[in-house]
Design an enzyme around this catalytic site. Structure first.
Site, PDB file in Angstrom:
ATOM      1  N   ASN A 196       0.784  -1.230   0.000  1.00 18.39           N
ATOM      2  CA  ASN A 196       0.000   0.000   0.000  1.00 18.39           C
ATOM      3  C   ASN A 196       0.819   1.285   0.000  1.00 18.39           C
ATOM      4  O   ASN A 196       0.257   2.365  -0.009  1.00 18.39           O
ATOM      5  CB  ASN A 196      -0.961   0.009   1.190  1.00 18.39           C
ATOM      6  N   CYS A 197       2.116   1.188  -0.001  1.00 16.07           N
ATOM      7  CA  CYS A 197       2.990   2.357   0.002  1.00 16.07           C
ATOM      8  C   CYS A 197       2.919   3.066  -1.353  1.00 16.07           C
ATOM      9  O   CYS A 197       3.055   2.436  -2.400  1.00 16.07           O
ATOM     10  CB  CYS A 197       4.425   1.917   0.305  1.00 16.07           C
ATOM     11  N   ASP A 198       2.702   4.383  -1.338  1.00 11.67           N
ATOM     12  CA  ASP A 198       2.592   5.150  -2.581  1.00 11.67           C
ATOM     13  C   ASP A 198       3.865   5.075  -3.422  1.00 11.67           C
ATOM     14  O   ASP A 198       3.797   4.981  -4.647  1.00 11.67           O
ATOM     15  CB  ASP A 198       2.255   6.614  -2.287  1.00 11.67           C
TER      16      ASP A 198
END
Length: 117
Positions: free
Chosen positions: A9-11
């Site tokens: 989920n890290c941009d």
């Protein structure tokens, strides 16, 4: 095989993976949370990148640590914290041809893969 380590989920991870896919570069994604991370792997990453570089001190997880946990950081203490909380590992960690690259920038990835701008 190129490997990219991080958290789904890290941009920044999303940007790096999208770039790899746009360039049609095959890779294996390893998610610290779902795939796990061993102490041996983390020690290897620290040896290749430096534990200070591997520790993401800008992230929320690190900033929310108790001051006592952040005080007098040694490699052993930092690795234990990162192993317990993988969100503290700077991402993405790209492994390509035996070389390791932390973070994502188009310019850096172009260089790593020998692509022109």
């Amino acid at each position: 095989m190129t490997k990219i380590y991080g958290i789904k989920n890290c941009d920044t991870m999303k940007k790096a993976r999208a770039w790899l896919e746009q360039q049609q570069l095959p890779y294996q994604f390893i998610d610290y949370r779902t795939d796990g991370l061993s102490a041996e792997q983390l020690a290897h990453f620290a040896a290749k990148c430096g534990w200070q570089n591997l520790l993401n001190t800008r992230g929320t997880t690190y900033r929310q640590l108790a001051d006592s946990d952040k005080a007098d950081l040694t490699e052993q203490k930092a690795l234990a914290l990162m192993l317990a909380q993988p969100a503290m590992i700077k991402r993405p960690l790209l492994e390509h041809n035996g070389h390791y690259t932390l973070g994502f920038s188009v310019t850096t990835y172009q260089h790593v893969f020998g692509l022109s701008a």
